[in-house]
Design a protein around this motif. Structure first.
Motif, PDB file in Angstrom:
ATOM      1  N   HIS A 244       0.767  -1.248   0.135  1.00 45.84           N
ATOM      2  CA  HIS A 244      -0.291  -0.301   0.409  1.00 45.84           C
ATOM      3  C   HIS A 244       0.697   1.139  -0.502  1.00 45.84           C
ATOM      4  O   HIS A 244       0.680   2.234  -0.787  1.00 45.84           O
ATOM      5  CB  HIS A 244      -0.829   0.349   1.263  1.00 45.84           C
ATOM      6  CG  HIS A 244      -2.193  -1.070   0.782  1.00 45.84           C
ATOM      7  ND1 HIS A 244      -3.376  -0.909   0.620  1.00 45.84           N
ATOM      8  CD2 HIS A 244      -2.355  -2.048   1.236  1.00 45.84           C
ATOM      9  CE1 HIS A 244      -3.876  -1.734   0.540  1.00 45.84           C
ATOM     10  NE2 HIS A 244      -3.574  -2.776   0.956  1.00 45.84           N
TER      11      HIS A 244
ATOM     12  N   VAL B 297      -8.756   1.422   3.970  1.00 42.75           N
ATOM     13  CA  VAL B 297      -8.876   0.292   2.631  1.00 42.75           C
ATOM     14  C   VAL B 297     -10.389   0.478   2.745  1.00 42.75           C
ATOM     15  O   VAL B 297     -11.477   0.120   1.262  1.00 42.75           O
ATOM     16  CB  VAL B 297      -8.064  -1.353   2.122  1.00 42.75           C
ATOM     17  CG1 VAL B 297      -9.130  -2.068   2.148  1.00 42.75           C
ATOM     18  CG2 VAL B 297      -6.969  -0.714   1.772  1.00 42.75           C
TER      19      VAL B 297
ATOM     20  N   ILE C 232      -4.262   1.944   7.072  1.00 40.79           N
ATOM     21  CA  ILE C 232      -4.217   0.756   6.117  1.00 40.79           C
ATOM     22  C   ILE C 232      -5.411   0.661   5.825  1.00 40.79           C
ATOM     23  O   ILE C 232      -6.172   0.372   5.012  1.00 40.79           O
ATOM     24  CB  ILE C 232      -3.171  -0.164   5.298  1.00 40.79           C
ATOM     25  CG1 ILE C 232      -1.556   1.363   5.427  1.00 40.79           C
ATOM     26  CG2 ILE C 232      -3.423  -0.724   3.921  1.00 40.79           C
ATOM     27  CD1 ILE C 232      -0.260   0.533   5.127  1.00 40.79           C
TER      28      ILE C 232
END
Length: 52
Positions: free
Chosen positions: A18, A45, A41
């Protein structure tokens, strides 16, 4: 207490995928910082998936 090798590799792969950071950059992070990045993250997402 040692950290499971498989879990460490999962975190490295997740952050590298990522953020496009190198393994060395990720391994230089303290454990709690690396876990925080993986959690952030995951939130991004999840949020992106629910918006689109």
């Amino acid at each position: 207490m040692t950290y499971a090798n498989d879990r460490l590799h999962e975190e490295i792969a997740y952050v590298a995928y990522h953020f496009h950071w190198s393994m060395d950059e990720i391994l230089d992070l303290e454990h709690h910082d690396r876990r925080r990045f993986t959690n952030e993250i995951a939130s991004l997402v999840t949020r992106a998936g629910s918006e689109g």
